[in-house]
Scaffold this motif. Structure first.
Motif, mmCIF file in Angstrom:
data_model
loop_
_atom_site.group_PDB
_atom_site.id
_atom_site.type_symbol
_atom_site.label_atom_id
_atom_site.label_comp_id
_atom_site.label_asym_id
_atom_site.label_seq_id
_atom_site.Cartn_x
_atom_site.Cartn_y
_atom_site.Cartn_z
ATOM 1 N N ALA A 234 -2.693 -6.255 -3.587
ATOM 2 C CA ALA A 234 -1.765 -7.211 -4.180
ATOM 3 C C ALA A 234 -1.721 -8.542 -3.460
ATOM 4 O O ALA A 234 -1.334 -9.567 -4.045
ATOM 5 N N LEU A 235 -2.101 -8.566 -2.190
ATOM 6 C CA LEU A 235 -2.035 -9.800 -1.408
ATOM 7 C C LEU A 235 -3.375 -10.520 -1.351
ATOM 8 O O LEU A 235 -3.506 -11.533 -0.672
ATOM 9 N N ASN A 236 -4.347 -10.016 -2.085
ATOM 10 C CA ASN A 236 -5.679 -10.619 -2.158
ATOM 11 C C ASN A 236 -5.844 -11.250 -3.541
ATOM 12 O O ASN A 236 -5.992 -10.527 -4.527
ATOM 13 N N PRO A 237 -5.780 -12.577 -3.651
ATOM 14 C CA PRO A 237 -5.824 -13.207 -4.979
ATOM 15 C C PRO A 237 -7.092 -12.888 -5.759
ATOM 16 O O PRO A 237 -7.032 -12.685 -6.981
ATOM 17 N N ALA A 238 -8.229 -12.789 -5.084
ATOM 18 C CA ALA A 238 -9.477 -12.477 -5.790
ATOM 19 C C ALA A 238 -9.455 -11.061 -6.332
ATOM 20 O O ALA A 238 -9.974 -10.786 -7.426
ATOM 21 N N ALA A 239 -8.840 -10.127 -5.583
ATOM 22 C CA ALA A 239 -8.749 -8.746 -6.044
ATOM 23 C C ALA A 239 -7.841 -8.637 -7.261
ATOM 24 O O ALA A 239 -8.172 -7.951 -8.243
ATOM 25 N N SER A 240 -6.689 -9.309 -7.223
ATOM 26 C CA SER A 240 -5.791 -9.283 -8.379
ATOM 27 C C SER A 240 -6.463 -9.876 -9.611
ATOM 28 O O SER A 240 -6.296 -9.385 -10.731
ATOM 29 N N ALA A 241 -7.246 -10.932 -9.398
ATOM 30 C CA ALA A 241 -7.952 -11.555 -10.525
ATOM 31 C C ALA A 241 -8.914 -10.569 -11.183
ATOM 32 O O ALA A 241 -9.148 -10.628 -12.406
ATOM 33 N N LYS A 242 -9.477 -9.641 -10.395
ATOM 34 C CA LYS A 242 -10.394 -8.648 -10.960
ATOM 35 C C LYS A 242 -9.684 -7.716 -11.956
ATOM 36 O O LYS A 242 -10.303 -7.213 -12.889
ATOM 37 N N ILE A 243 -8.396 -7.462 -11.737
ATOM 38 C CA ILE A 243 -7.640 -6.613 -12.670
ATOM 39 C C ILE A 243 -7.620 -7.255 -14.049
ATOM 40 O O ILE A 243 -7.870 -6.596 -15.073
ATOM 41 N N ALA B 290 -2.479 4.250 2.716
ATOM 42 C CA ALA B 290 -3.832 4.183 3.272
ATOM 43 C C ALA B 290 -4.491 2.826 3.029
ATOM 44 O O ALA B 290 -5.331 2.384 3.813
ATOM 45 N N ALA B 291 -4.079 2.157 1.934
ATOM 46 C CA ALA B 291 -4.713 0.890 1.556
ATOM 47 C C ALA B 291 -4.084 -0.313 2.237
ATOM 48 O O ALA B 291 -4.606 -1.430 2.129
ATOM 49 N N GLY B 292 -2.950 -0.131 2.907
ATOM 50 C CA GLY B 292 -2.343 -1.247 3.612
ATOM 51 C C GLY B 292 -0.962 -1.634 3.136
ATOM 52 O O GLY B 292 -0.373 -2.581 3.654
ATOM 53 N N GLY B 293 -0.420 -0.932 2.145
ATOM 54 C CA GLY B 293 0.989 -1.132 1.793
ATOM 55 C C GLY B 293 1.299 -1.814 0.493
ATOM 56 O O GLY B 293 2.424 -1.707 -0.003
ATOM 57 N N TYR B 294 0.342 -2.528 -0.110
ATOM 58 C CA TYR B 294 0.665 -3.308 -1.310
ATOM 59 C C TYR B 294 -0.462 -3.179 -2.343
ATOM 60 O O TYR B 294 -1.559 -3.698 -2.140
ATOM 61 N N ILE B 295 -0.180 -2.490 -3.445
ATOM 62 C CA ILE B 295 -1.165 -2.349 -4.512
ATOM 63 C C ILE B 295 -0.595 -2.944 -5.792
ATOM 64 O O ILE B 295 0.439 -2.481 -6.298
ATOM 65 N N ALA B 296 -1.247 -3.982 -6.308
ATOM 66 C CA ALA B 296 -0.890 -4.523 -7.621
ATOM 67 C C ALA B 296 -1.511 -3.624 -8.675
ATOM 68 O O ALA B 296 -2.698 -3.299 -8.594
ATOM 69 N N ALA B 297 -0.714 -3.209 -9.665
ATOM 70 C CA ALA B 297 -1.265 -2.255 -10.634
ATOM 71 C C ALA B 297 -0.521 -2.301 -11.961
ATOM 72 O O ALA B 297 0.633 -1.873 -12.038
ATOM 73 N N PRO B 298 -1.189 -2.792 -13.007
ATOM 74 C CA PRO B 298 -0.720 -2.556 -14.361
ATOM 75 C C PRO B 298 -1.268 -1.204 -14.827
ATOM 76 O O PRO B 298 -1.914 -0.487 -14.046
ATOM 77 N N SER B 299 -1.037 -0.828 -16.068
ATOM 78 C CA SER B 299 -1.625 0.407 -16.587
ATOM 79 C C SER B 299 -3.144 0.271 -16.664
ATOM 80 O O SER B 299 -3.675 -0.813 -16.894
ATOM 81 N N VAL C 226 -9.304 0.424 -8.135
ATOM 82 C CA VAL C 226 -9.232 1.882 -8.228
ATOM 83 C C VAL C 226 -8.118 2.243 -9.208
ATOM 84 O O VAL C 226 -7.018 1.690 -9.128
ATOM 85 N N ALA C 227 -8.404 3.172 -10.113
ATOM 86 C CA ALA C 227 -7.359 3.713 -10.981
ATOM 87 C C ALA C 227 -6.752 4.937 -10.311
ATOM 88 O O ALA C 227 -7.470 5.746 -9.709
ATOM 89 N N PHE C 228 -5.425 5.066 -10.409
ATOM 90 C CA PHE C 228 -4.742 6.152 -9.701
ATOM 91 C C PHE C 228 -3.527 6.607 -10.496
ATOM 92 O O PHE C 228 -2.981 5.857 -11.307
ATOM 93 N N PRO C 229 -3.079 7.849 -10.270
ATOM 94 C CA PRO C 229 -1.932 8.364 -11.032
ATOM 95 C C PRO C 229 -0.607 7.906 -10.451
ATOM 96 O O PRO C 229 -0.454 7.761 -9.240
ATOM 97 N N THR C 230 0.348 7.669 -11.339
ATOM 98 C CA THR C 230 1.745 7.553 -10.940
ATOM 99 C C THR C 230 2.514 8.535 -11.817
ATOM 100 O O THR C 230 1.941 9.195 -12.678
ATOM 101 N N LEU D 272 -4.045 0.683 -12.618
ATOM 102 C CA LEU D 272 -5.309 0.083 -12.177
ATOM 103 C C LEU D 272 -4.998 -0.803 -10.992
ATOM 104 O O LEU D 272 -4.419 -1.878 -11.133
ATOM 105 N N GLY D 273 -5.374 -0.341 -9.795
ATOM 106 C CA GLY D 273 -4.906 -0.962 -8.579
ATOM 107 C C GLY D 273 -5.881 -1.910 -7.915
ATOM 108 O O GLY D 273 -7.099 -1.749 -7.989
ATOM 109 N N ALA D 274 -5.305 -2.911 -7.234
ATOM 110 C CA ALA D 274 -6.040 -3.846 -6.373
ATOM 111 C C ALA D 274 -5.119 -4.248 -5.235
ATOM 112 O O ALA D 274 -3.893 -4.064 -5.310
#
Length: 351
Positions: free
Chosen positions: A47-56, A138-147, A33-37, A43-45
């Motif tokens: 962060a504690l799910n290796p497969a999700a981070s790989a999708k970024i 809402a997502a559980g506390g940890y979102i990995a996100a580059p631009s 999911v893309a979200f504003p800061t 571009l968020g996933a």
């Protein structure tokens, strides 16, 4: 894949919560999911799910050794992913979090290497944007996100910038309008004995020194294509670049303007489509090409906020070459110039 753009509208609290919960559900299920800061769109996933981070990395076309930043919403969550939080980092958090500051720590084992780019350290930030904080919670506390842009392109400061790069690649974009700052967070490495600034940003070295005293400044970003593993985002690879060749011109203002006019004229006569980046004070002096103002030279915040948007506007105009003034402003000028130098591939004409 259809990309849903969910607009966050002031005053529509119930509908906004539903949109944020829908985005959080995507993240919890391993999606993006893309979200504003307050800095740029991320571009968020999970962060504690290796497969999700790989999708970024896949969605951005990002090199897998370029670490991601983990976004949190409370200090208690930092303790669960950082092996050690020095006293200086706690002071920095008290002063600047939530806000445009990323700190690097030794990681705990629950943070996957897919998130850290293979490093034993983790970059962490608590953003100062209400939508970002609500989504993280809402997502559980940890979102990995580059631009939220294609790797190497100018970072997105509007949801429409995200859509230009990510439409069809991700399921949802949360659209909360324009960001407030426009350049990425300051990064400070606390995994070393003396904290080191790895990326300049809105939080300046002088501001950091007032809080924790002695710091070091990274003596030079790793060269593009070097064998060095980057410790923080933006340290190794070309970033922020428009499609056109970008050349910066630095020096006394009158000489800068004359040089840009001469170069723009030569390029136009050779058949190139030319772009020029000036300021409110100087744009009337330029006579060739498409001329755009980045803002008033006296207003650093506006210059930072407009930088990536102007580069993207030139992409839409299909220019071949862009000549830009440099912006050595007193407070965040180093951060602005850091981004411009990376975008230009360090092509600078000194006059």
């Amino acid at each position: 894949m259809e990309t849903v753009i969910a607009k966050i509208i002031e005053g529509e609290d119930s509908k906004n919560r539903q949109k944020i919960e829908a985005a959080a559900r995507i993240l919890r299920e391993g999606g993006l999911v893309a979200f504003p800061t307050e800095t740029v769109y991320g571009l968020g996933a999970d962060a504690l799910n290796p497969a999700a981070s790989a999708k970024i990395y896949q969605a951005k076309g990002r090199p897998s050794d370029n670490p991601l930043i983990v976004h949190i919403s409370c200090m208690e969550d930092l303790e669960k992913i950082a092996a050690r939080v020095p006293a200086g980092a706690r002071k920095m958090a008290e002063q600047f979090w939530p806000g445009p500051l990323t700190m690097i720590f030794e990681k705990r084992g629950n943070v996957p290497l897919e998130t850290t780019g293979g490093l034993a350290t983790v970059a962490v930030r608590m953003p100062g944007h209400p939508v970002a904080l609500s989504l993280i919670q809402a997502a559980g506390g940890y979102i990995a996100a580059p631009s939220a842009n294609t790797s190497g392109k100018p970072s997105p400061t509007l949801a429409e910038h995200v859509a230009q790069d990510m439409n069809g690649r991700i399921p949802m974009i949360l659209d909360s309008g324009a960001v407030g700052i426009g350049i990425e967070s300051t990064i400070v490495d606390f995994s070393e004995k003396i904290p080191m600034v790895l990326r300049p940003g809105y939080i300046t070295p002088d501001m950091i020194k007032k809080v924790i005293g002695e710091i070091k400044i990274d003596p030079g970003l790793a060269e593009e294509n070097s064998g060095t593993r980057p410790k923080a985002p933006g340290m190794k690879y070309k970033h922020y670049a428009p499609k056109a060749e970008l050349i910066l011109v630095n020096g006394a203002q009158e000489k800068v303007q004359q040089t840009i006019n001469d170069l723009a004229r030569e390029a136009a006569l050779s058949g190139k489509a030319v772009g020029v980046i000036g300021t409110d004070e100087s744009c009337s002096s330029y006579r060739y090409g498409i001329v755009k103002s980045i803002g008033a030279r006296s207003d650093e915040d506006t210059i930072a906020r407009h930088l990536y948007g102007i580069l993207r506007e030139f992409d839409q105009k299909d220019v071949d070459i862009i000549y830009s003034e440099s912006f050595s402003t007193p407070r965040i000028g180093p951060a602005i110039m850091n981004r411009m130098l990376k975008a230009a591939g360090h092509q600078v004409i000194e006059v």
